[in-house]
Design a protein around this motif. Structure first.
Motif, PDB file in Angstrom:
ATOM      1  N   THR A1582       1.035  -1.243   0.009  1.00 11.79           N
ATOM      2  CA  THR A1582      -0.166  -0.330   0.152  1.00 11.79           C
ATOM      3  C   THR A1582       0.891   0.986   0.178  1.00 11.79           C
ATOM      4  O   THR A1582       0.574   2.184  -0.976  1.00 11.79           O
ATOM      5  N   ALA A1583       1.451   1.315   0.854  1.00  6.81           N
ATOM      6  CA  ALA A1583       3.017   2.458   0.585  1.00  6.81           C
ATOM      7  C   ALA A1583       3.671   2.511  -0.482  1.00  6.81           C
ATOM      8  O   ALA A1583       4.078   3.831  -1.238  1.00  6.81           O
ATOM      9  N   CYS A1584       3.842   1.620  -0.542  1.00  5.62           N
ATOM     10  CA  CYS A1584       4.798   2.172  -2.135  1.00  5.62           C
ATOM     11  C   CYS A1584       4.036   2.474  -3.286  1.00  5.62           C
ATOM     12  O   CYS A1584       3.907   3.400  -4.085  1.00  5.62           O
ATOM     13  N   LEU A1585       2.076   2.184  -3.935  1.00  2.94           N
ATOM     14  CA  LEU A1585       1.060   2.597  -4.491  1.00  2.94           C
ATOM     15  C   LEU A1585       1.657   3.855  -4.064  1.00  2.94           C
ATOM     16  O   LEU A1585       0.585   3.889  -4.927  1.00  2.94           O
ATOM     17  N   HIS A1586       1.157   4.445  -2.298  1.00  2.00           N
ATOM     18  CA  HIS A1586       0.222   5.260  -2.195  1.00  2.00           C
ATOM     19  C   HIS A1586       1.712   6.524  -2.788  1.00  2.00           C
ATOM     20  O   HIS A1586       1.098   7.568  -3.072  1.00  2.00           O
ATOM     21  N   ALA A1587       2.971   5.994  -2.567  1.00  2.00           N
ATOM     22  CA  ALA A1587       3.650   6.949  -2.857  1.00  2.00           C
ATOM     23  C   ALA A1587       3.748   7.186  -4.736  1.00  2.00           C
ATOM     24  O   ALA A1587       3.989   7.480  -5.241  1.00  2.00           O
ATOM     25  N   LEU A1588       3.692   6.122  -5.524  1.00  2.00           N
ATOM     26  CA  LEU A1588       3.672   6.398  -6.484  1.00  2.00           C
ATOM     27  C   LEU A1588       2.367   7.151  -6.926  1.00  2.00           C
ATOM     28  O   LEU A1588       2.132   8.568  -8.087  1.00  2.00           O
ATOM     29  N   GLN A1589       1.135   7.375  -6.083  1.00  2.00           N
ATOM     30  CA  GLN A1589       0.105   8.465  -6.570  1.00  2.00           C
ATOM     31  C   GLN A1589       0.936   9.204  -6.423  1.00  2.00           C
ATOM     32  O   GLN A1589       0.483  10.221  -7.251  1.00  2.00           O
ATOM     33  N   ALA A1590       1.369   9.339  -4.718  1.00  2.00           N
ATOM     34  CA  ALA A1590       1.665  11.038  -4.720  1.00  2.00           C
ATOM     35  C   ALA A1590       2.793  11.640  -5.746  1.00  2.00           C
ATOM     36  O   ALA A1590       2.964  12.925  -5.965  1.00  2.00           O
ATOM     37  N   LEU A1591       3.661  10.746  -6.183  1.00  2.00           N
ATOM     38  CA  LEU A1591       4.315  11.502  -7.322  1.00  2.00           C
ATOM     39  C   LEU A1591       3.718  12.224  -8.435  1.00  2.00           C
ATOM     40  O   LEU A1591       3.892  12.708  -9.128  1.00  2.00           O
ATOM     41  N   LEU A1592       2.916  11.026  -9.088  1.00  2.00           N
ATOM     42  CA  LEU A1592       2.202  11.505  -9.807  1.00  2.00           C
ATOM     43  C   LEU A1592       0.910  12.258  -9.846  1.00  2.00           C
ATOM     44  O   LEU A1592       0.517  12.887 -10.684  1.00  2.00           O
ATOM     45  N   ASP A1593       0.725  13.435  -8.544  1.00  2.00           N
ATOM     46  CA  ASP A1593       0.292  13.633  -8.312  1.00  2.00           C
ATOM     47  C   ASP A1593       0.474  15.517  -9.355  1.00  2.00           C
ATOM     48  O   ASP A1593      -0.358  16.527  -8.896  1.00  2.00           O
ATOM     49  N   VAL A1594       1.565  15.385  -9.386  1.00  2.00           N
ATOM     50  CA  VAL A1594       2.755  16.560  -9.629  1.00  2.00           C
ATOM     51  C   VAL A1594       2.772  16.677 -11.081  1.00  2.00           C
ATOM     52  O   VAL A1594       3.466  15.429 -11.601  1.00  2.00           O
ATOM     53  N   PRO A1595       2.926  17.849 -11.720  1.00  2.00           N
ATOM     54  CA  PRO A1595       3.198  17.770 -12.927  1.00  2.00           C
ATOM     55  C   PRO A1595       4.227  17.382 -13.446  1.00  2.00           C
ATOM     56  O   PRO A1595       4.387  17.150 -14.621  1.00  2.00           O
ATOM     57  N   TRP A1596       5.052  17.424 -12.627  1.00  2.00           N
ATOM     58  CA  TRP A1596       6.385  17.583 -13.148  1.00  2.00           C
ATOM     59  C   TRP A1596       6.449  16.039 -13.795  1.00  2.00           C
ATOM     60  O   TRP A1596       7.423  15.362 -14.558  1.00  2.00           O
ATOM     61  N   PRO A1597       6.377  15.081 -12.470  1.00  3.85           N
ATOM     62  CA  PRO A1597       6.876  13.675 -13.067  1.00  3.85           C
ATOM     63  C   PRO A1597       6.378  12.991 -13.814  1.00  3.85           C
ATOM     64  O   PRO A1597       6.431  12.616 -15.089  1.00  3.85           O
ATOM     65  N   ARG A1598       4.961  13.888 -13.870  1.00  2.00           N
ATOM     66  CA  ARG A1598       3.751  12.972 -14.783  1.00  2.00           C
ATOM     67  C   ARG A1598       3.751  13.529 -16.208  1.00  2.00           C
ATOM     68  O   ARG A1598       3.663  12.268 -17.070  1.00  2.00           O
ATOM     69  N   SER A1599       4.703  14.734 -16.584  1.00  2.00           N
ATOM     70  CA  SER A1599       5.256  14.658 -17.710  1.00  2.00           C
ATOM     71  C   SER A1599       6.588  13.516 -18.199  1.00  2.00           C
ATOM     72  O   SER A1599       6.715  13.508 -19.526  1.00  2.00           O
ATOM     73  N   LYS A1600       7.286  13.328 -17.350  1.00  2.55           N
ATOM     74  CA  LYS A1600       8.447  12.874 -17.569  1.00  2.55           C
ATOM     75  C   LYS A1600       7.064  11.207 -17.543  1.00  2.55           C
ATOM     76  O   LYS A1600       8.204  10.512 -18.682  1.00  2.55           O
ATOM     77  N   ILE A1601       6.460  10.741 -17.259  1.00  3.83           N
ATOM     78  CA  ILE A1601       5.822   9.019 -17.153  1.00  3.83           C
ATOM     79  C   ILE A1601       5.803   9.658 -18.645  1.00  3.83           C
ATOM     80  O   ILE A1601       5.234   8.720 -19.813  1.00  3.83           O
ATOM     81  N   GLY A1602       4.709  10.702 -19.291  1.00  2.00           N
ATOM     82  CA  GLY A1602       4.068  10.516 -20.056  1.00  2.00           C
ATOM     83  C   GLY A1602       4.684  10.901 -21.390  1.00  2.00           C
ATOM     84  O   GLY A1602       4.103  10.355 -22.340  1.00  2.00           O
ATOM     85  N   SER A1603       5.457  11.000 -21.384  1.00  2.00           N
ATOM     86  CA  SER A1603       6.847  11.608 -22.154  1.00  2.00           C
ATOM     87  C   SER A1603       7.512  10.452 -23.047  1.00  2.00           C
ATOM     88  O   SER A1603       8.001   9.654 -23.667  1.00  2.00           O
ATOM     89  N   ASP A1604       7.960   9.006 -21.278  1.00  2.30           N
ATOM     90  CA  ASP A1604       8.160   7.761 -21.742  1.00  2.30           C
ATOM     91  C   ASP A1604       7.384   6.830 -21.635  1.00  2.30           C
ATOM     92  O   ASP A1604       7.477   6.662 -20.779  1.00  2.30           O
ATOM     93  N   GLN A1605       7.031   6.256 -23.067  1.00  2.00           N
ATOM     94  CA  GLN A1605       6.025   5.512 -23.130  1.00  2.00           C
ATOM     95  C   GLN A1605       6.058   3.999 -22.498  1.00  2.00           C
ATOM     96  O   GLN A1605       4.932   3.664 -22.180  1.00  2.00           O
ATOM     97  N   ASP A1606       7.440   3.825 -22.994  1.00  2.00           N
ATOM     98  CA  ASP A1606       8.326   2.879 -22.752  1.00  2.00           C
ATOM     99  C   ASP A1606       7.849   2.057 -21.576  1.00  2.00           C
ATOM    100  O   ASP A1606       7.271   1.033 -20.606  1.00  2.00           O
ATOM    101  N   LEU A1607       8.379   3.195 -20.098  1.00  2.00           N
ATOM    102  CA  LEU A1607       8.407   2.930 -19.047  1.00  2.00           C
ATOM    103  C   LEU A1607       6.815   3.013 -18.321  1.00  2.00           C
ATOM    104  O   LEU A1607       6.860   2.327 -17.570  1.00  2.00           O
ATOM    105  N   GLY A1608       5.634   3.722 -19.170  1.00  2.00           N
ATOM    106  CA  GLY A1608       4.436   3.662 -18.742  1.00  2.00           C
ATOM    107  C   GLY A1608       3.908   2.719 -18.631  1.00  2.00           C
ATOM    108  O   GLY A1608       3.016   1.986 -17.809  1.00  2.00           O
ATOM    109  N   VAL A1609       4.016   1.947 -19.772  1.00  2.00           N
ATOM    110  CA  VAL A1609       3.638   0.529 -20.220  1.00  2.00           C
ATOM    111  C   VAL A1609       4.076  -0.555 -19.393  1.00  2.00           C
ATOM    112  O   VAL A1609       3.645  -1.430 -18.580  1.00  2.00           O
TER     113      VAL A1609
END
Length: 2045
Positions: A1582-1609
């Protein structure tokens, strides 16, 4: 048997029975009679008394067996005590006559004995009523004794005991006569008679003053004599007598003056002197010292010494702990003086000395360890230390004497050595058992314990040096914080005093012992110590040759240190392995040639040193192989093996070297042999293949060497016998409480017991038996046992010819010796062959060709007929093994035949016992007996043997063998069950009690029979019930047997019966038997009791507990005086026993029993259990309280209950638990945690105070945990602040559990507060001590966890209160900031890693909670935050807590990142090991990385979550470099960690730092989630998933993941795995939330690219814009590369798991299949809704072509969910999933892709199909699907109509079907459906595009108007009908508003009459129902609005219809009066409710 149950004997039945049945029948009748008499009224008994007495006396004459006569006597006594006593004198005379009879025939004997027993019983029960008859009786009995045989003497002694007991002081005239008789019996040749005499004398001394007065000396001498040649039972009985009499002599209160002359006052000194004489001189008396005694040659026999030792213990135990506390100093000095030089007898040979020391140690252990509480033990330890100091001073004086001659020749060295050894061992044992509670003792500088012990390490005697080292070992195990300082101190002394031989050995022993302690200390020692020790060892070995005076000592010390170092395991050793292997290589010559030259050089001394060194090296390598198995890699093994051949060559040369240099080399060569053998046993035989033959020859020579004298069968054979068979041998082989001293009797007089000085290398080994000193045997003995073991291995691996040769050779060696030597050689050879057979069998090998069998057979046969019973046992086992390894049916049958023939012909007991056991064991390893013919022959022969009453031994062995046969025959045995059972019963009823061993074998037979019959015993057939009754009868006979082993057998038989046929076992009598024996002095009996209890309480704990308490209340005399069942119940008695018990297995059983009882009863008997735990924890709450008992009592009367310690001493009633040990208190604390978890699964009131109080009021018997909260907190507090570290850990754990369970419970009296709030002071106080500097890291780590839980629980709302606990965390943060170098050097580095991570994890938890509260607090309306009362723990702490953390956040974030970086490095696979930083990470060192991993695993998850939250809160703004590099001793910013120093110069851009951080968090999460270990906790996931949620709450890491499709997959695939492998809904929801965020990130990325492309290219060339989004121009999605595809997979997985109907494979077709819609659980609907949200977002991530590819799937799933879950709900609500699917539909339909030119047409087609699908749901062909909710489907159609472009829904065929659906729905009678339909139509009619809305208006308005007009005729009766009308009017009003001018007047003309028809005039208004009145109001209100709006139409209608106009006016007039009250209220209430409901339901349109 039922016929036997009557008051009078049923003689008819009785006379019809056979002999055996008669005996059974009588016994059963007597058993029943005993119960019946007690329950029958006195008058009834008197009525039949005469007949009954006649019947009983008649039985007396019919020669009853022992158990029957005991029962008979008991019944007679009971009968007279209840009925009349006038005929009792006749009975007594009859008995006396029977005794006087001159008939001496064996058949008459039972009658005589029965008469004796009856007299005893009568006098015991009736006592003084019998007046003066007793003098004649006693005289008569004593006279009979003169001619009696052993059985008679036995019964007479017991009878006299009973007579004395019954008469008490009245029997004084006979005391002297009885005393004389008992004296002679006390030295009788029969052991049973001695025991009986001891019991008789024990009874006598209660009244006979002379025994502990004038005759005290002669009583003592008599007892010493009695010990000679005694067995265990005699020693127990006689030592009890002697100890009691001596104790009595000291404490007796002297009677009146008249008799004063005959009494002499005895002082403690005299008594001790008496005992000492027995110990030192044995039974040879005081003055009559015989000649050899004066010459000093005779030695005291060991059994006397052991007996006296036990008497010492009884003596002290009788006087009690308090007495011992007062007199300890005197007692100690006396006990130690027993082994002092003033009594050379006790220590004249080493073997004697060792045995005497054992006895002294035993006395000290049993008294100090057993009787004293912890405080008294600490005082005792000081006394012992004082004694050591005095002895040391004497020693120093001698040593400093300049004159060398006197110095070494002085006897004083020897004088003090044994005293010192005993004192040091007891000191070690004491501290070891005290554990960390001994801390005050060692801190007390005045006691100076450490200094004393360390200084004795230099004593000239090796045994003292070893004892001192062992004492240090115990101190280190007890107090791990002293381990490193002690190690440093010893190493420092060793380095400084390198030139003193004593110091070199003494301190090397100490270091080795301390290294051995490391395995017991989980916190370990610093890693660097390994290096220091290794260097020192090398130094010692290299410098050994420099000084011949020291060479032997240095060599030994060097290898000892290396060997001890190996026990630390691979982590420590791997760094030094190369050096060790080099030393190992150098110790042995390189080639055989060098060995030869060595042999020719050298002298005796160099050989001595060389052998010592090589033996040491072998030992070190053995230690390496056994402790560092992981390091034995392919590379290391060859290095290990190089010197082996040379070591073996040296072995073969030893004998010639011995010849050359003589006896000084004798011991070193034996030691060398033993070490080599031990090493070879550990190594696989393949490794020394080349040397097998040489080794075998040496072994054969060793085993048959000409100079062997000792026949030490007792240590060689037991491991080679089968455990079950050892039972028939002497009870010494069984476990007893006196095992420690009884062992020496096993070995025989010539042989020493084990002791440390025989093998100093054993000082670092983990002891087999737990906590006592290692006891290696002398090398001459241990070399034999190693040789035997190794022989088995080697012989199995040599060639067959060689093997045959050796076996022949061994056989010859037996033939060629004579007498005692022959026995010894036979013993060794048989042991080796046994060992060989066992090894071959174990490795599934075969014996070899046939000729191999002959020598083996001859050997084993010889041993089967050996006079040594132990050898016969081993031979029987070898016999079975032989059958196993040959594995040939014919051979096995031949073996059996051999035994049969022998048994038929032989008459001597030896052959008969040996071969009967051989028969029993033969099939042991062949999977049981399969031939019934063999079984019949065996049973026949054994039946005969077991009835051979001339030889009890033959009976014992034959019955034992029978029990083995029953076991191995299994079901085959059924046919023999009945005859066997009657044989057993017959023997039980007739074998005399003096032959206890026969009874024990009978018990084993019965047990085997019960096991074989098994569940059959439940049956109801007559045969089965007869069997069952016989079994129960057998158990009853055994329960009454005086022998404790037989009683233990009885209990285990009953236990078996209870398992198979529980209904037939009388639980109350079984429980009473168990309670009586709970505190038995016999270990095996206690074990049997607990094993049985443990089984009983698993089924029926409550019943067992009730029976025990009932029994305690009923019984006149206390059951077991130690177990206070009456006060504290069985549970309390078990806890008390747990506290006293030392046997590990027993303690385990007690704990299990208590756990079972707790599990099944704690909830019902809550107060009782909590009180028990509280009493145990409070009984010794603190060391200081007891000292100030009286003073505090007066001042603080009210605090009495607070510290129950204080009250116990004064109120007269003893405390139920006096000074429990720390281990018991730890168990009690664990029980508290268990009780809490038990209550969790019980009633909810346990955690709800309001409910609990209410239910308690209703019924005062109700009891709930929450009402005991104060006690729980108090117990946790007491435990957490104790001296014992283990207890502190348990206390903190309890506190943690309490906080977690009770944090949320509100306090009913103070709203807004919680019940835990009042205990914040206690919590703070419990935590504070854990943060002091000297607290061990594991306690601090636990305390950090409690701190964070307390802060996070939100119990304390006031910041100032919180600060106290917060301050503790701040202080530890300051402590750890310095990094891994920071913390104490007392423990291993991994311990500081543990502490640092615990602190960081605690802070992480607090930070996460603070952020959560801050978020939750900022969401609700701001207004409430102002009023602080209304928000319980809201306003104050939500931001306040965050502020508290903010202060340290910069430090924390840095440390968190460093910890995560460490964790990431540690989790790298092993192939990257080379890339890891050499010096380790921020918080771990490279060497301890393995241990550190575990601590990182425990804490990384919360740290990750906190770090992610911190990064999001800063929005990834990187601090300026100057503040980013904090002031650490070594900066641990993540940037500086991965790179080496080279890149230090380049400063990274903030962008790079952020990217690194994101990748760190993502990397750790993905690594963890993609390979979830089975032990991964929910918390971490749960803590690990919440950490990912927190990370993706912010635009900058979101743009990182959005632009790197392999990472998203990759992330999506990992989340998919998590969803598949973890069922928990919360984890799945959290995963879906992350998926949603990833999709949003992708959407943002696509939008951004589209936007920038548009900006770049301008609007001109719109045609050529490249396609963005997945699917590009082709629409193809590649699995594995496509984000959308991965998401679809994941969503399908979730949806199909919840709604299997969606899976076309399952339903068989992709089409719509008629299934019943279903309602999902709350979790299920949440998951489905979340998946639908994600699906509806997907088109936005695709290009237009891509969206076309996925649209069918998305639509299929969305409409599928609608179809599967559209359940009709009351009130027309929509289920959560339907709402979600409609919402998703709306999102999909309104997607821009539907309008984009490239995809428009395809989308339109697909959407039309979807609409068709929904319409088809409605009424499929077969018309079955009517359960679907029409409203849901209509709403879906409406969503289509309103959200898609018009061309989708306006094609005629679809539009027509839609309109039909609406028409059909309007027809439905359900009012809610109608309401919803009107609402939906309203929204369609209002649609701005006429093309869409007009067809519906045309088709449906007319029917709506009709329906509204109908209502006028049928008045609405309830609110729903009213609502239908109101909705209908709204639709019409809306139409009026939409209509064009020219049509409007018609519509208004329709509407007005309808409205006016509902108006009421003032008369009707008064009497109207509320519904009608509301309708009237509504209509009037609407008219008032319409009138002004369309005034012209209104007027024209009014004008055309005067009736309407009149009605309207009347209504308005009527309303004038009521308007003030009615309208506003009704309007207000109606509308608010109605509007909201509509909003809720239609917000997705």
């Amino acid at each position: 048997m039922e016929l036997a149950h009557s008051l009078l004997l049923n003689e008819e039945t009785y006379n019809q029975l056979g002999e055996v049945q008669k005996a059974e029948f009588i016994f059963d009748w007597l058993r029943y009679l005993e119960k019946l008499l007690l329950a029958t009224s006195r008058s009834d008994v008197r009525e039949k008394q005469k007949t009954l007495v006649e019947q009983l006396l008649c039985l007396l004459n019919s020669s009853p067996g022992p158990p029957t006569r005991r029962l008979l006597a008991k019944n007679l006594a009971i009968l007279y005590s209840i009925g009349d006593t006038f005929s009792v004198y006749e009975t007594i005379d009859k008995c006396n006559d029977l005794i006087r009879s001159k008939d001496d025939s064996p058949s008459y004997l039972p009658t005589k004995l029965a008469a004796v027993v009856c007299l005893g019983s009568l006098y015991k029960k009736l006592g003084r009523i019998l007046g003066n008859t007793f003098t004649d009786t006693v005289g008569n009995i004593l006279k009979a004794m003169k001619s009696a045989e052993s059985q008679g003497r036995y019964e007479i002694m017991l009878s006299l005991q009973n007579i004395l007991n019954g008469l008490g002081a009245a029997a004084t005239p006979c005391h002297r006569d009885v005393y004389k008789a008992a004296r002679s019996c006390l030295t009788d040749r029969s052991m049973a008679v001695r025991c009986a005499a001891a019991k008789c004398l024990l009874e006598l001394q209660n009244e006979a003053i002379f025994m502990w007065g004038t005759d005290l000396d002669s009583v003592a001498t008599l007892c010493f004599k009695s010990f000679e040649g005694s067995n265990y039972d005699v020693r127990i009985s006689v030592s009890k007598l002697l100890g009691t009499v001596l104790a009595k002599a000291i404490i007796s209160k002297h009677p009146g003056a008249a008799s004063r002359q005959s009494i002499r006052r005895v002082s403690l000194e005299e008594v001790l002197e008496l005992l000492g004489t027995g110990f030192l001189r044995g039974s040879s008396g005081f003055l009559r010292a015989s000649g050899d005694m004066l010459k000093g040659t005779s030695s005291v026999s060991r059994d006397v010494r052991v007996g006296v030792t036990q008497a010492y213990v009884v003596f002290v135990a009788t006087l009690g702990g308090a007495w011992l506390e007062k007199n300890f100093a005197a007692f100690l000095s006396h006990i130690l003086s027993l082994v002092s030089q003033s009594h050379p007898k006790a220590t004249q040979t080493q073997a004697d000395a060792v045995c005497s020391r054992r006895c002294v140690s035993f006395i000290l252990r049993a008294t100090v360890g057993g009787l004293l509480g912890e405080k008294a033990q600490i005082a005792a330890a000081k006394d012992i230390c004082q004694a050591i100091w005095k002895l040391k001073k004497v020693m120093d004086a001698v040593m400093s004497d300049g004159n060398l001659e006197t110095r070494l020749g002085s006897a004083d060295v020897a004088a003090s050595q044994h005293m010192l050894v005993c004192a040091l061992q007891e000191l070690g044992n004491l501290i070891h058992s005290l554990g960390t509670t001994a801390a005050p003792l060692l801190q007390d500088s005045s006691a100076g314990i450490l200094d004393n012990v360390v200084s004795v390490t230099l004593h000239p005697s090796i045994s003292v040096r070893l004892a001192a080292a062992w004492c240090l070992h115990c101190i280190a195990v007890a107090l791990p914080s002293y381990l490193t300082p002690l190690l440093d101190r010893c190493l420092e002394r060793l380095t400084v005093l390198k030139s003193s031989p004593e110091a070199v050995t003494g301190f090397s022993f100490a270091v080795a012992a301390l290294l051995g302690a490391v395995t017991h200390c989980p916190l370990g020692i610093p890693h660097g110590k390994g290096k220091i020790i290794m260097t020192l060892a090398e130094d010692l070995l290299c410098s050994a040759a420099q000084n011949s005076r020291l060479s032997a000592q240095r060599t030994q010390a060097g290898w000892l240190l290396i060997a001890a170092l190996m026990t630390l395991g691979p982590a420590f050793v791997s760094h030094h392995l190369a050096r060790v292997l080099l030393l190992w290589k150098c110790v042995f010559p390189v080639s055989p040639k060098d060995l030869e030259t060595e042999k020719s050089r050298g002298d005796s001394f160099t050989w001595q040193v060389t052998l010592e060194g090589r033996a040491g090296a072998l030992c070190a390598i053995k230690s390496f192989v056994s402790h560092c198995g992981d390091l034995l890699t392919e590379e290391v093994i060859p290095h290990l093996l190089t010197p082996l051949p040379c070591a073996v060559d040296l072995l073969t040369l030893l004998s010639s070297i011995l010849k050359t240099y003589g006896s000084p080399l004798k011991t070193p060569s034996v030691v060398y042999r033993q070490r080599l053998y031990e090493l070879l046993i550990l190594l696989p035989p393949e490794t020394y293949e080349g040397n097998l033959c040489a080794i075998l020859r040496e072994l054969a020579a060793d085993l048959t060497a000409p100079d062997i004298q000792v026949a030490a069968s007792t240590f060689l054979l037991p491991p080679l016998c089968h455990q079950d068979d050892l039972l028939i041998l002497s009870p010494l082989l069984q476990e007893t409480d006196h095992r420690f001293i009884e062992e020496q009797l096993l070995l025989g007089n010539g042989i020493a017991c084990g002791s440390l000085e025989y093998d100093p290398y054993s000082i670092y080994e983990k002891d087999v038996e737990g906590d006592s000193v290692p006891k290696p045997l002398p090398p001459t003995l241990s070399v034999i046992s190693s040789a035997v073991k190794l022989f088995g291995v080697v012989c199995a691996h040599v060639g067959e010819a060689q093997r045959l040769l050796i076996l022949e050779q061994l056989l010859d060696s037996i033939k060629h010796t004579k007498g005692a030597r022959q026995q010894v050689v036979q013993l060794h050879v048989v042991s080796s062959v046994s060992s060989f057979l066992k090894y071959v069998a174990g490795s599934k090998g075969h014996l070899g060709p046939e000729e191999m069998r002959r020598p083996v057979l001859t050997l084993v046969m010889g041993a089967l007929e050996s006079p040594n019973p132990l050898l016969r046992c081993a031979a029987a086992e070898a016999w079975a093994r032989l059958a196993q390894v040959v594995d040939d049916g014919a051979f096995t049958a031949a073996l059996a035949q051999v035994s049969f023939d022998k048994l038929k012909s032989a008459r001597d007991a030896v052959t008969r016992t040996g071969h009967s056991l051989a028969l029993g064991s033969l099939y042991r390893y062949l999977g049981g007996i399969s031939s019934s013919q063999h079984l019949n022959s065996c049973v026949g022969i054994l039946y005969t043997l077991s009835q051979d009453s001339t030889s009890p031994d033959v009976q014992t062995w034959a019955l034992h063998s029978l029990s083995l046969i029953i076991d191995s025959a299994g079901p085959l045995y059924y046919t023999h069950a009945e005859p066997t059972l009657s044989l057993i019963i017959m023997l039980l009823l007739n074998v005399p009690p003096t032959h206890a061993e026969v009874h024990q074998s009978l018990g084993r037979c019965l047990n085997a029979l019960i096991t074989t019959l098994g569940p059959e015993l439940q049956g109801n057939s007559t045969s089965v019930s007869t069997l069952r009754t016989s079994c129960l009868l057998g158990c009853a006979v055994m329960q009454d047997n005086p022998d404790y082993l037989v009683q233990a057998q009885a209990i285990s038989c009953l236990q078996q019966l209870h398992m198979f046929a529980p209904r037939h076992v009388n639980l109350s009598s079984l429980v009473s038997c168990l309670c009586v024996n709970l505190c038995s002095p016999y270990l095996l009996l206690r074990r049997a009791v607990l094993a049985c209890l443990r089984q009983l309480v698993q089924r029926e704990a409550a019943e067992v507990s009730e029976h025990a308490v009932m029994l305690a209340k009923d019984s006149r005399e206390e059951l077991a005086p130690d177990a206070n069942i009456r006060e504290v119940g069985l549970e309390g008695a078990l806890l008390t026993l747990l506290d006293k018990e030392t046997d590990q297995r027993l303690c385990h059983d007690i704990k299990e029993t208590l756990n079972h009882m707790l599990t099944s009863m704690a909830v019902d008997k809550l107060s009782f259990w909590l009180k028990l735990c509280k009493d145990v924890l409070a009984a010794s709450a603190d060391f200081t309280t007891v000292t100030c008992v009286d003073t505090m009592q007066e001042e603080e009367g009210d605090k009495g209950d607070d510290a129950s310690v204080l009250t116990t001493r004064n109120d007269g009633r003893p405390h139920p638990f006096t000074n429990p040990r720390w281990a018991t208190r730890v168990f009690a604390a664990e029980c508290v945690c268990r009780i809490i978890s038990q209550c969790e699964s019980a009633h909810s009131a346990h955690f709800n105070i309001a409910l609990a109080q209410e239910m308690k009021k209703r019924d005062s018997r109700n009891d709930f945990l929450v009402l005991h909260l104060a006690d729980l907190i108090r117990m946790a507090f007491m435990a957490a602040t104790d001296h014992s570290d283990q207890l502190r850990l348990s206390g903190l754990e309890t506190l943690l559990v309490v906080i977690r369970r009770f944090a949320a419970i509100p306090e009913p009296e103070f709203p807004g507060h919680v019940i835990l709030e009042q205990y914040q002071a206690n919590v703070g106080a419990a935590l504070r001590p854990a943060f002091t500097s000297e607290t061990p890291p594991d306690v601090t780590a636990k305390a950090c966890q409690v701190c964070s839980a307390w802060i996070a629980s939100g119990v304390v709302s006031d910041l100032n209160d919180l600060r106290r606990v917060h301050q503790l965390l701040v202080s530890s943060l300051t402590k750890i900031q310095v990094g891994k170098e920071a913390l104490s050097h007392l423990y291993n580095e991994s311990a500081s890693t543990m502490e640092i991570l615990a602190v960081l994890k605690a802070w992480a938890e607090v930070y996460i909670i603070a952020i959560e509260r801050h978020k939750n607090h900022n969401q609700p309306l701001k207004t409430t935050a102002c009023s602080e009362e209304s928000v319980g723990n809201g306003s104050v702490s939500s931001d306040g807590l965050l502020d508290l953390v903010h202060a340290d956040l910069s430090t924390l974030s840095r440390l968190w990142l460093a910890a995560l970086q460490d964790f990431a490095l540690l989790t790298l696979p092993s192939e990257f090991a080379s890339q890891l930083p050499g010096e380790g990470g921020a918080f771990y060192t490279a060497e301890t990385s393995e241990n550190a991993k575990l601590h990182y695993y425990n804490s990384w998850a919360l740290i990750l979550h906190a770090t992610a939250l911190w990064l999001t809160s800063t929005g990834f703004v990187v601090a300026e470099p100057d503040e980013g590099a904090p002031h650490l001793s070594r900066p641990v910013t993540p940037t500086s960690m991965c790179q080496g120093s080279s890149s230090g110069a380049t400063v990274k851009s903030p962008e790079d730092v952020c990217t690194e951080r994101v990748h760190l968090i993502l990397g750790i999460s993905v690594e963890f989630l993609c390979s979830l270990r089975s032990d991964a906790t929910m918390e971490s996931i749960t803590a690990c998933l919440h950490a990912l949620q927190a990370l993706l709450d912010v635009p900058w890491p979101r743009s990182k993941i959005g632009s790197d499709q392999d990472l998203g997959v990759e992330l999506l695939n990992v989340l998919h795995r998590v969803i598949l492998t973890r069922e928990s809904p919360s984890i799945q929801l959290a995963s879906l939330e992350v998926v949603r965020q990833i999709i949003c990130a992708a959407q943002e990325h696509v939008k951004e690219k589209r936007r920038s492309a548009e900006v770049d290219d301008g609007a001109a060339e719109k045609e050529t814009l490249p396609e963005f989004g997945e699917g590009k121009d082709t629409g193809g999605l590649v699995p594995g590369k496509s984000l959308v595809f991965a998401t679809l997979e994941l969503c399908v997985c979730i949806l199909v798991r919840q709604l299997p109907g969606l899976n076309p494979k399952l339903t068989g077709s992709p089409g719509v299949k008629a299934t019943k819609p279903q309602m999902l659980s709350e979790d299920g609907s949440r998951l489905v809704s979340a998946a639908l949200v994600i699906l509806s977002e997907l088109p936005a991530v695709c290009s237009p072509e891509g969206s076309i590819s996925i649209l069918p799937t998305i639509l299929y799933l969305t409409t599928g969910v609608l179809r599967e879950t559209a359940v009709k709900l009351p009130g027309g609500q929509l289920s959560a999933t339907v709402a979600a699917s409609l919402q998703a539909l709306k999102g999909i339909l309104s997607s821009p892709m539907a309008r984009a030119e490239k995809s428009h047409t395809a989308w339109t087609d697909l959407l039309r199909s979807a609409l068709t699908t929904i319409l088809d749901c409605w009424n499929p062909v077969d018309g079955t699907h009517q359960e679907l909710d029409e409203v849901s489907l209509l709403t879906a159609i409406t969503v289509f109509i309103l959200s898609t472009s018009p061309e989708v829904t306006t094609i005629p065929c679809l539009q027509k079907r839609c309109i039909e659906k609406f028409k059909a729905t309007l027809e439905i009678k359900d009012p809610m459906v109608q309401i919803k339909t009107y609402q939906l139509l309203l929204s369609i009619f209002q649609y701005p595009n006429p093309a869409v809305s007009y067809p519906y208006i045309y088709s449906l308005v007319s029917s709506i108007v009709e329906r509204l007009q109908e209502i006028d005729k049928r008045k609405p009766e309830d609110t729903t009908e009213l609502q239908i009308f109101q909705e209908g009017i709204k639709v019409l009003e809306a139409l009026v508003a939409i209509a064009e001018e020219q049509h409007r007047s018609q519509l208004v003309a329709c509407l007005l009459p309808i409205l006016i028809s509902f108006l009421l005039d003032e008369n009707a208004l008064g009497s109207a129902t509320s519904i009608m009145r509301n309708l009237h109001d509504f209509a009037l209100q609407n008219l008032m609005q319409i009138g002004p709006q369309y005034s012209s139409v209104f007027k024209s209608v009014m004008a055309s219809s005067p009736a309407l106009k009149a009605r309207l006016e009347a209504a308005i007039k009527g309303n004038q009066e009521n308007v003030k009250v009615k309208i506003p209220t009704s309007k207000h209430t109606k509308n608010s409710g109605k509007n909201s409901s509509i909003q809720l339901k239609t917000n997705f349109l």
